[in-house]
Scaffold this active site. Structure first.
Site, PDB file in Angstrom:
ATOM      1  N   TYR A   1       0.792  -1.232   0.000  1.00  0.00           N
ATOM      2  CA  TYR A   1       0.000   0.000   0.000  1.00  0.00           C
ATOM      3  C   TYR A   1       0.818   1.272   0.000  1.00  0.00           C
ATOM      4  O   TYR A   1       0.260   2.357  -0.003  1.00  0.00           O
ATOM      5  CB  TYR A   1      -0.925   0.030   1.219  1.00  0.00           C
ATOM      6  CG  TYR A   1      -2.143  -0.845   1.072  1.00  0.00           C
ATOM      7  CD1 TYR A   1      -2.243  -1.767   0.042  1.00  0.00           C
ATOM      8  CD2 TYR A   1      -3.198  -0.743   1.971  1.00  0.00           C
ATOM      9  CE1 TYR A   1      -3.353  -2.574  -0.081  1.00  0.00           C
ATOM     10  CE2 TYR A   1      -4.307  -1.545   1.856  1.00  0.00           C
ATOM     11  CZ  TYR A   1      -4.387  -2.456   0.831  1.00  0.00           C
ATOM     12  OH  TYR A   1      -5.488  -3.249   0.717  1.00  0.00           O
TER      13      TYR A   1
ATOM     14  N   ASP B   1      -5.479  -5.414   6.011  1.00  0.00           N
ATOM     15  CA  ASP B   1      -6.623  -4.601   5.595  1.00  0.00           C
ATOM     16  C   ASP B   1      -7.814  -5.508   5.318  1.00  0.00           C
ATOM     17  O   ASP B   1      -8.931  -5.300   5.799  1.00  0.00           O
ATOM     18  CB  ASP B   1      -6.238  -3.799   4.349  1.00  0.00           C
ATOM     19  CG  ASP B   1      -7.331  -2.847   3.903  1.00  0.00           C
ATOM     20  OD1 ASP B   1      -8.196  -2.517   4.734  1.00  0.00           O
ATOM     21  OD2 ASP B   1      -7.319  -2.442   2.729  1.00  0.00           O
TER      22      ASP B   1
ATOM     23  N   LYS C   1       2.238 -15.235   3.382  1.00  0.00           N
ATOM     24  CA  LYS C   1       2.130 -16.009   2.136  1.00  0.00           C
ATOM     25  C   LYS C   1       3.555 -16.300   1.675  1.00  0.00           C
ATOM     26  O   LYS C   1       3.923 -16.071   0.516  1.00  0.00           O
ATOM     27  CB  LYS C   1       1.343 -15.196   1.092  1.00  0.00           C
ATOM     28  CG  LYS C   1       1.015 -15.945  -0.177  1.00  0.00           C
ATOM     29  CD  LYS C   1      -0.165 -16.882  -0.050  1.00  0.00           C
ATOM     30  CE  LYS C   1      -0.336 -17.705  -1.307  1.00  0.00           C
ATOM     31  NZ  LYS C   1      -1.483 -18.646  -1.230  1.00  0.00           N
TER      32      LYS C   1
ATOM     33  N   ASP D   1      -4.631 -17.305   2.744  1.00  0.00           N
ATOM     34  CA  ASP D   1      -5.894 -17.784   2.152  1.00  0.00           C
ATOM     35  C   ASP D   1      -6.572 -18.797   3.075  1.00  0.00           C
ATOM     36  O   ASP D   1      -7.790 -18.752   3.289  1.00  0.00           O
ATOM     37  CB  ASP D   1      -5.691 -18.343   0.735  1.00  0.00           C
ATOM     38  CG  ASP D   1      -4.374 -19.072   0.549  1.00  0.00           C
ATOM     39  OD1 ASP D   1      -3.595 -19.158   1.514  1.00  0.00           O
ATOM     40  OD2 ASP D   1      -4.117 -19.566  -0.565  1.00  0.00           O
TER      41      ASP D   1
END
Ligand code: NAI
Ligand code: MG
Length: 334
Positions: free
Chosen positions: A124, A230, A173, A206
């Site tokens: 971001y 987020d 991840k 996930d």
């Protein structure tokens, strides 16, 4: 006497702030308020969305309670919240999600978790955002640092310790994003070793989303990078009744700002029917942060008791009360 900066904000902001201060006043905490303007109201009064006097007030007091602000669309205004985050290095975005009784929620009981999101790095931050001239190729550089990872993970473990929580889940991840998420995970493992009293587990993002929806009660503290945080924190708000009950804190080295997660709700502004709970819960986080966790618990207890009694709840919670009658009902249960 602790002085806090109070930003009444736009839209429903002043209504929910008045309600919140009504409850805080009744608690007789010895807090002093310094009011400062930001948002549309500041633009109209002072010609700026974020006046220097407001920044000075936050810098001086180091604690702010803030109602939602409206960022004008167009005109090149950048988000005020992003600006505050940058100026005060607000690196930890802390979002509790807790089941509350009598809310239209998938999990009216059993959920009590906190998401700790890194707020200053990752996808971001917009470094190296580019679109090729022909508009066919877009690129973005993601930067994760050891320092940034270390301080957010440390914040999560310290929070767990301070609030009697037992487990921190590091969400990543690293199997695919080997460099960025890999560095975050490696750093998290090192930090975790320094907290043998707190259980640490790791989960791929996930799978975390699926686990949150199916068995959210397994989570206690979640710590993760900016983009994942987020998404996950909004998912968690959705598990427990949505925006009207979701508070958030932005904690930095120079200041800490406490707020509701929702926006200024222009569609119901001025009607006196906004739910003040999210901002009240944000004030509860502020009390915890100020070392007044007993008072934070007292405030949360009164909110829960009021929800249990279904006493003059606001329309979003299925009642016919107003912002102020709801606040008064909470005050009577302190
Ligand atoms: P929003 O959160 O203001 O409203 C979404 C929906 O939820 C609306 O239907 C609203 O009535 C309802 N809602 C929100 N808070 C509520 C409450 N306390 N009680 C009852 N109902 C509530 O989001 P939206 O409409 O996308 O944004 C409106 C404005 O708020 C925009 O200018 C946006 O930039 C700003 N905003 C500011 C934030 C902040 O200052 N932290 C965060 C999000 C949006
Ligand atoms: Mg978000």
């Amino acid at each position: 006497m602790t002085t806090i900066t109070v930003i009444r904000g736009d839209g429903i902001g002043p209504e929910i702030m008045d309600a919140t201060l009504h409850v805080l006043d009744a608690m007789q905490l010895g807090l002093q308020y310094e009011f400062a303007d930001a948002g549309m109201v500041a633009l109209e009064k002072h010609g700026e969305l974020l006046p220097a006097a407001t920044m000075d007030s936050i810098r001086r007091n180091r604690i702010a309670l803030k109602s939602p602000l409206t960022t004008p669309v167009g005109g090149g205004f950048s988000s005020i919240n992003v600006e505050l985050r940058k100026r005060f290095d607000l690196y930890a975005n802390v979002r509790p999600a807790k089941s509350f009784p009598n809310t239209k929620s998938r999990f009216p009981s059993g959920v009590d978790l906190v998401t700790v999101r890194e707020n200053t790095e990752g996808a971001y931050i917009g470094e190296g955002q580019a679109l090729s001239e022909d508009g066919e190729v877009a690129t973005l550089t993601q930067k994760i640092t050891r320092r940034g990872s270390e301080r957010i993970v440390r914040y999560a473990f310290d929070l767990a310790r301070k609030t009697g929580r037992r487990k921190v889940t590091v969400v990543h991840k690293a199997n695919i994003l080997k460099s960025t998420s890999g560095l975050f995970l490696k750093t998290a493992r090192e930090v975790a070793q320094q907290y043998p009293d707190i259980e640490c587990n790791e989960m791929i993002v996930d799978n975390t989303c699926m686990q949150l929806v199916m068995r959210p009660e397994q989570f206690d503290v979640i710590v993760t990078t900016n983009l994942f945080g987020d998404i996950i924190s909004d998912l968690c708000a959705g598990l427990v009744g949505g925006l009207g009950l979701a508070p958030g804190a932005n904690i930095g080295t120079e200041a800490a700002i406490f707020e509701a997660v929702h926006g200024s709700a222009p569609d119901i502004a001025g009607q006196g029917i906004a739910n003040p709970c999210a901002l009240l819960l944000g004030a509860g986080q502020m009390l915890d942060h100020l070392g007044m966790a007993d008072q934070g618990n007292r405030l949360r207890g009164a909110i829960i008791a009021t929800l249990e009694a279904r006493d003059t709840l606001t329309p979003d919670l299925g009642g016919s009360g107003t912002t102020l009658t709801f606040a008064k009902a909470i005050t009577s249960r302190l």
